[in-house]
Design an enzyme around this catalytic site. Structure first.
Site, PDB file in Angstrom:
ATOM      1  N   LYS A 124     -17.440  23.516  11.623  1.00  5.65           N
ATOM      2  CA  LYS A 124     -16.429  23.773  10.105  1.00  5.65           C
ATOM      3  C   LYS A 124     -15.472  24.849  10.766  1.00  5.65           C
ATOM      4  O   LYS A 124     -15.755  25.823  11.676  1.00  5.65           O
ATOM      5  CB  LYS A 124     -17.078  24.102   8.732  1.00  5.65           C
ATOM      6  CG  LYS A 124     -16.395  24.081   8.226  1.00  5.65           C
ATOM      7  CD  LYS A 124     -15.874  22.177   7.004  1.00  5.65           C
ATOM      8  CE  LYS A 124     -14.734  22.297   6.063  1.00  5.65           C
ATOM      9  NZ  LYS A 124     -14.716  21.326   5.434  1.00  5.65           N
ATOM     10  N   ASP A 164      -8.686  20.289   5.094  1.00  8.36           N
ATOM     11  CA  ASP A 164     -10.362  20.247   3.656  1.00  8.36           C
ATOM     12  C   ASP A 164      -9.255  21.624   3.280  1.00  8.36           C
ATOM     13  O   ASP A 164      -7.562  20.935   3.075  1.00  8.36           O
ATOM     14  CB  ASP A 164     -10.555  21.657   4.588  1.00  8.36           C
ATOM     15  CG  ASP A 164     -12.073  22.017   3.238  1.00  8.36           C
ATOM     16  OD1 ASP A 164     -12.434  20.487   3.138  1.00  8.36           O
ATOM     17  OD2 ASP A 164     -12.089  22.601   2.203  1.00  8.36           O
TER      18      ASP A 164
END
Ligand code: NDP
Ligand code: 2IT
Length: 443
Positions: A124, A164
């Site tokens: 991430k 995201d």
């Protein structure tokens, strides 16, 4: 080993990272008993190794705003684990982004990606840049600067970022364009791309649709369905939009949507035209729900979350820890029977315990929202093959993957006639990664 002892060590090694501690605690509370029963994992210190990222890249991102002032943000990429495939996971641009948040998200991604059955490791990244109050030109300059560093660390077989919170079609376009320019190659080094330049059909819809497919599987196991059920949805971004769209298609009644400013309540349920209007409001006009309340003729509750609105099914699709213990109590008191987590870790630890005690159907994010990254995996496949599948083909695969995720949860999470979806998802996700790590020896 015992949970508190394991967590004390982890907290000592990672001070000041509450979200990361929370994600590991939830995972370890379900996986430690399994590890203790299978000494090959304990002997190889698999849990200690899994909770330490492979590497973290931290970098300065400088850009010029429209007034010509020089601005400085921080960029991160947490490459958590590539045991079962190239690092894969989204980028978040939000003022609340910290290393703790990205480590929790990267950690979750490892097991989520394992559950998809596709060959993807977990990562991430993101920045504390806030795209909210910026012009398109400012966002472009920021994205180009961010990618000028990030491109050194990613690639189609190394690490494949996607979107995201705060990173949607516009940002992916700027980021991928800069990657392509710097590397002078056109490869699938990012997913969530536009259809004109290597994107996959259904990727935009996949996370929201997947969270609803997961709910459908959970209900089907009890011979129930979504039809006619009252649903509370939080958020109004990518995940919430397509969760709401699919719920309507399957006969559900969506009575709420929310954003940072509060929530909208539509007692009779939103129509599909209204959901389409919200998609336009949020993705093209970039406006708030409060602005739109009068237009849609529904009540807006400023500064509140939607959990006090009575429902049978709840779909938290905004952000982490948006359901706290009092929200969980209210949901249960009002008869909520199912929670399918579209957002990552939307339920805090105590609220999740309460749902567990009440034996409701509760799908953790690493299972319920895996549809997004699963279709990212299929975007990578299509890019490698240099062809694209039809909408129906991708949607059928998505449904198959969500069915298989549900089966894995049932296989490892059945407790009599109740299914502990948290245990099932964590243990099933763990096994594949752990076995790959064992095969590699000590690394
Ligand atoms: P978006 O940026 O498209 O939308 C986020 C939505 O949540 C917006 O409505 C936003 O409000 C709201 N929101 C964000 N932060 C807060 C907050 N602190 N309090 C209240 N509301 C908030 O993001 P996504 O829809 O893509 O992501 C939503 C969640 O789903 C995240 O947890 C993400 O990690 C997760 N997820 C996303 C996937 C994807 O494919 N996009 C895949 C898997 C999980 P506002 O409109 O006011 O900004
Ligand atoms: O949390 C997630 O799974 C995502 N934001 C999607 C990641 C991806 O690589 O598609």
């Amino acid at each position: 080993m015992e949970l508190n002892q394991f967590m004390q060590g982890l907290e000592r090694r990672n001070p000041g990272q509450p979200e990361f501690h929370q994600a590991v605690r939830e995972f370890a509370s379900k996986v430690l008993p399994f590890v203790n029963e299978h000494p090959q994992y304990a002997k190889a210190s698999i849990l200690e190794r899994m909770t330490e990222p492979d590497r973290i890249v931290i970098f300065r991102v400088c850009w010029e705003d429209d007034e010509g002032s020089v601005r400085v943000n921080r960029g991160w990429r947490v490459q958590f684990n590539n045991s079962i495939g190239p690092y894969k996971g989204g980028l978040r641009f939000d003022k609340s982004v910290t290393l703790s948040v990205l480590k929790f998200l990267g950690f979750e991604q490892v097991f989520k990606n394992s559950l998809t059955t596709l060959p993807m490791g977990g990562a991430k990244g993101g920045s504390d840049f806030n795209p909210k109050d910026k012009s398109d030109a400012e966002v472009m300059r920021f994205c180009q600067s961010f990618m000028t560093e990030l491109h050194l660390h990613i690639g189609e077989d190394t690490d494949v970022p996607a979107g995201d919170i705060g990173v949607g079609a516009r940002e992916v376009g700027y980021l991928f364009g800069q990657y392509k320019r710097l590397r002078n190659e056109f490869v699938g080094a990012m997913t969530g791309k536009g259809l004109a330049y290597g994107g996959s059909l259904v990727r935009t819809e996949a996370t929201g649709y997947g969270a609803v497919y997961m709910a459908r599987e959970m209900l089907a196991k009890r011979n129930e369905s979504i039809e006619g059920r009252t649903c509370v949805v939080s958020g109004s971004g990518n995940v919430a939009q397509y969760a709401a769209e699919k719920l309507l298609e399957l006969g559900g009644k969506v009575v709420t949507l929310s954003d940072r400013g509060g929530f909208l309540h539509m007692p009779g349920g939103f129509t599909s035209e209204q959901i389409a209007a919200v998609i336009d409001l949020k993705t093209r006009q970039r406006r708030s729900l409060a602005d739109w309340a009068a237009e849609c003729g529904c009540e807006h509750y400023a500064g509140e979350r939607p959990w006090r609105v009575p429902c049978e099914l709840a779909f938290p699709c905004a952000t982490q820890n948006e359901i706290e213990i009092d929200d969980a109590r209210t949901l249960l008191k009002n008869g909520c029977q199912l929670v399918s987590e579209g957002a990552n870790m939307p339920t805090d630890f105590d609220a999740a315990m309460l749902f567990e005690e009440a034996r409701i159907l509760h799908a953790p994010s690493k299972a319920a929202n895996a549809g997004g990254v699963a279709i990212s995996g299929l975007e990578m496949t299509q890019n490698s093959m240099r062809l694209s599948w039809t909408r129906d083909e991708v949607d059928q695969r998505l449904q198959g993957i969500m069915r298989r995720i549900h089966e894995q949860c049932v296989e490892y999470g059945s407790e009599g006639d109740w299914i502990d979806y948290f245990k099932g998802a964590n243990v099933a996700g763990f096994i594949k990664v752990a076995d790959a790590m064992l095969a590699y020896g000590v690394l």
